[in-house]
Design an enzyme around this catalytic site. Structure first.
Site, PDB file in Angstrom:
ATOM      1  N   ARG A  65      11.609  -1.304  11.048  1.00  0.00           N
ATOM      2  CA  ARG A  65      10.518  -0.952  11.965  1.00  0.00           C
ATOM      3  C   ARG A  65      10.466  -1.989  13.076  1.00  0.00           C
ATOM      4  O   ARG A  65      10.589  -3.181  12.822  1.00  0.00           O
ATOM      5  CB  ARG A  65       9.183  -0.990  11.197  1.00  0.00           C
ATOM      6  CG  ARG A  65       8.683   0.369  10.805  1.00  0.00           C
ATOM      7  CD  ARG A  65       7.485   0.263   9.912  1.00  0.00           C
ATOM      8  NE  ARG A  65       6.331  -0.387  10.527  1.00  0.00           N
ATOM      9  CZ  ARG A  65       5.129  -0.439   9.967  1.00  0.00           C
ATOM     10  NH1 ARG A  65       4.927   0.128   8.792  1.00  0.00           N
ATOM     11  NH2 ARG A  65       4.130  -1.037  10.568  1.00  0.00           N
TER      12      ARG A  65
ATOM     13  N   ARG B 218      -9.645  -0.213   9.856  1.00  0.00           N
ATOM     14  CA  ARG B 218      -9.106  -1.546  10.094  1.00  0.00           C
ATOM     15  C   ARG B 218     -10.087  -2.421  10.864  1.00  0.00           C
ATOM     16  O   ARG B 218      -9.780  -3.581  11.140  1.00  0.00           O
ATOM     17  CB  ARG B 218      -7.832  -1.418  10.912  1.00  0.00           C
ATOM     18  CG  ARG B 218      -6.547  -1.505  10.066  1.00  0.00           C
ATOM     19  CD  ARG B 218      -5.451  -1.658  11.041  1.00  0.00           C
ATOM     20  NE  ARG B 218      -4.168  -2.089  10.689  1.00  0.00           N
ATOM     21  CZ  ARG B 218      -3.192  -1.342  10.196  1.00  0.00           C
ATOM     22  NH1 ARG B 218      -3.403  -0.129   9.818  1.00  0.00           N
ATOM     23  NH2 ARG B 218      -1.983  -1.834  10.072  1.00  0.00           N
TER      24      ARG B 218
ATOM     25  N   LYS C 246       0.839  -1.207   0.000  1.00  0.00           N
ATOM     26  CA  LYS C 246       0.000   0.000   0.000  1.00  0.00           C
ATOM     27  C   LYS C 246       0.877   1.261   0.000  1.00  0.00           C
ATOM     28  O   LYS C 246       0.649   2.169  -0.792  1.00  0.00           O
ATOM     29  CB  LYS C 246      -0.942   0.010   1.217  1.00  0.00           C
ATOM     30  CG  LYS C 246      -1.853  -1.211   1.296  1.00  0.00           C
ATOM     31  CD  LYS C 246      -2.894  -1.080   2.396  1.00  0.00           C
ATOM     32  CE  LYS C 246      -2.325  -1.087   3.795  1.00  0.00           C
ATOM     33  NZ  LYS C 246      -1.724  -2.390   4.211  1.00  0.00           N
TER      34      LYS C 246
ATOM     35  N   ARG D  14      11.987  -5.612   5.002  1.00  0.00           N
ATOM     36  CA  ARG D  14      11.714  -4.190   4.778  1.00  0.00           C
ATOM     37  C   ARG D  14      12.631  -3.312   5.640  1.00  0.00           C
ATOM     38  O   ARG D  14      12.807  -3.570   6.829  1.00  0.00           O
ATOM     39  CB  ARG D  14      10.237  -3.931   5.146  1.00  0.00           C
ATOM     40  CG  ARG D  14       9.757  -2.550   4.873  1.00  0.00           C
ATOM     41  CD  ARG D  14       8.276  -2.531   4.684  1.00  0.00           C
ATOM     42  NE  ARG D  14       7.527  -2.648   5.941  1.00  0.00           N
ATOM     43  CZ  ARG D  14       6.207  -2.493   5.998  1.00  0.00           C
ATOM     44  NH1 ARG D  14       5.510  -2.253   4.916  1.00  0.00           N
ATOM     45  NH2 ARG D  14       5.584  -2.621   7.148  1.00  0.00           N
TER      46      ARG D  14
ATOM     47  N   ARG E 255       0.128  -9.268  13.790  1.00  0.00           N
ATOM     48  CA  ARG E 255      -0.517  -8.262  12.917  1.00  0.00           C
ATOM     49  C   ARG E 255      -1.377  -8.953  11.857  1.00  0.00           C
ATOM     50  O   ARG E 255      -2.455  -8.465  11.511  1.00  0.00           O
ATOM     51  CB  ARG E 255       0.548  -7.368  12.255  1.00  0.00           C
ATOM     52  CG  ARG E 255       1.214  -6.416  13.252  1.00  0.00           C
ATOM     53  CD  ARG E 255       2.521  -5.858  12.739  1.00  0.00           C
ATOM     54  NE  ARG E 255       2.350  -4.955  11.621  1.00  0.00           N
ATOM     55  CZ  ARG E 255       3.324  -4.653  10.755  1.00  0.00           C
ATOM     56  NH1 ARG E 255       4.523  -5.213  10.871  1.00  0.00           N
ATOM     57  NH2 ARG E 255       3.103  -3.808   9.774  1.00  0.00           N
TER      58      ARG E 255
HETATM   59  P1  AMP Z   1       0.723   0.201   9.706  1.00  0.00           P
HETATM   60  O1  AMP Z   1       1.875   1.109   9.460  1.00  0.00           O
HETATM   61  O2  AMP Z   1      -0.508   0.584   8.941  1.00  0.00           O
HETATM   62  O3  AMP Z   1       1.091  -1.259   9.507  1.00  0.00           O
HETATM   63  O4  AMP Z   1       0.337   0.355  11.249  1.00  0.00           O
HETATM   64  C1  AMP Z   1       1.253   0.040  12.288  1.00  0.00           C
HETATM   65  C2  AMP Z   1       0.520  -0.176  13.594  1.00  0.00           C
HETATM   66  O5  AMP Z   1      -0.198   1.018  13.971  1.00  0.00           O
HETATM   67  C3  AMP Z   1      -0.549  -1.269  13.563  1.00  0.00           C
HETATM   68  O6  AMP Z   1      -0.006  -2.570  13.786  1.00  0.00           O
HETATM   69  C4  AMP Z   1      -1.476  -0.823  14.701  1.00  0.00           C
HETATM   70  O7  AMP Z   1      -0.912  -1.111  15.964  1.00  0.00           O
HETATM   71  C5  AMP Z   1      -1.460   0.679  14.544  1.00  0.00           C
HETATM   72  N1  AMP Z   1      -2.541   1.158  13.614  1.00  0.00           N
HETATM   73  C6  AMP Z   1      -2.384   1.768  12.410  1.00  0.00           C
HETATM   74  N2  AMP Z   1      -3.562   2.068  11.848  1.00  0.00           N
HETATM   75  C7  AMP Z   1      -4.514   1.622  12.716  1.00  0.00           C
HETATM   76  C8  AMP Z   1      -5.936   1.608  12.705  1.00  0.00           C
HETATM   77  N3  AMP Z   1      -6.646   2.103  11.671  1.00  0.00           N
HETATM   78  N4  AMP Z   1      -6.580   1.071  13.782  1.00  0.00           N
HETATM   79  C9  AMP Z   1      -5.902   0.571  14.828  1.00  0.00           C
HETATM   80  N5  AMP Z   1      -4.559   0.520  14.892  1.00  0.00           N
HETATM   81  C10 AMP Z   1      -3.854   1.044  13.854  1.00  0.00           C
END
Ligand code: AMP
Length: 208
Positions: A155, A88, A13, A127, A166
């Site tokens: 990360r 999400r 994404k 990554r 996740r």
């Molecule tokens: P991402 O970079 O989108 O993979 O997000 C990293 C982490 O941030 C996720 O594993 C969640 O802990 C938190 N996070 C990001 N977006 C959301 C969301 N829409 N709802 C809940 N937690 C989120």
């Protein structure tokens, strides 16, 4: 153009977002990026976020919805937006519907990048990102240039162990959004395997 980018962690994404936001002149709104910035700031809220992200768990809906509500109210979202990593959960999707209705707007497309779990493990654990430019690389598929490689970081939630959690969260809480948006006639299924160029072409067919 009001868009959602849906898909598991590592589906691509973030990589594909740039071409889309350039095409429409809209901002990319990544809740993960906003959360990581709050964690870096070291605020109380950031500390709370970290307790979830470290485990690969989702941050509570109310906090994320409020964050998105504030962000969508900004002027740069007038021509549209690309939501990346939000919604999400079904509760977040419903809150977003309400929010957009209140603003007199609605979603145009929900782009689903479809990638099998086995492929995601390889993509995520390799990554790395450059903290200076924010560019994302992969040690095998897209290695950073030699002068950048040394400063690249991983990360903290991109380890195999946290990724498993996740992915579990994705299948349990986020995958139900697929039938939700399908029913609304908004879902656009995109095969997320292949080269970044091949995937971009498939995405752009949606807008043709
Ligand atoms: P991402 O970079 O989108 O993979 O997000 C990293 C982490 O941030 C996720 O594993 C969640 O802990 C938190 N996070 C990001 N977006 C959301 C969301 N829409 N709802 C809940 N937690 C989120």
């Amino acid at each position: 153009m009001d868009l959602i980018f849906l898909g598991p962690p590592g589906a691509g994404k973030g990589t594909q977002a740039k071409a889309i936001i350039d095409k429409f002149g809209i901002p990319q709104i990544s809740t993960g990026d906003i959360i990581r910035a709050a964690i870096r700031d070291g605020s109380e809220l950031g500390k709370e976020f970290k307790s979830y992200t470290d485990k690969g768990a989702l941050v509570p809906d109310e906090l994320v919805v409020r964050m998105v509500q504030d962000r969508l109210a900004k002027d740069d979202c007038k021509p549209g937006f690309l939501l990346d990593g939000f919604p999400r959960t079904l509760a977040q999707a419903e809150a977003l519907d309400e929010l957009l209705k209140g603003m007199g707007r609605g979603l145009d497309h929900v782009l689903l990048l479809d990638v099998a779990d086995e492929v995601l493990v390889d993509r995520i654990t390799g990554r790395r990102s450059d903290p200076e430019t924010g560019r994302v690389y992969h040690i095998k598929f897209n290695p950073p240039p030699a002068d950048v490689a040394d400063r690249c970081i991983q990360r903290s939630d991109d380890t195999e162990e946290v990724l498993k959690k996740r992915l579990d969260e994705y299948h349990a809480k986020t995958a139900p959004l697929i039938p939700y948006y399908e029913k609304a006639g908004l879902l656009r299924n995109i095969d997320g395997t292949g080269t970044p160029e091949e995937i971009r072409e498939r995405i752009f067919k949606v807008f043709a």
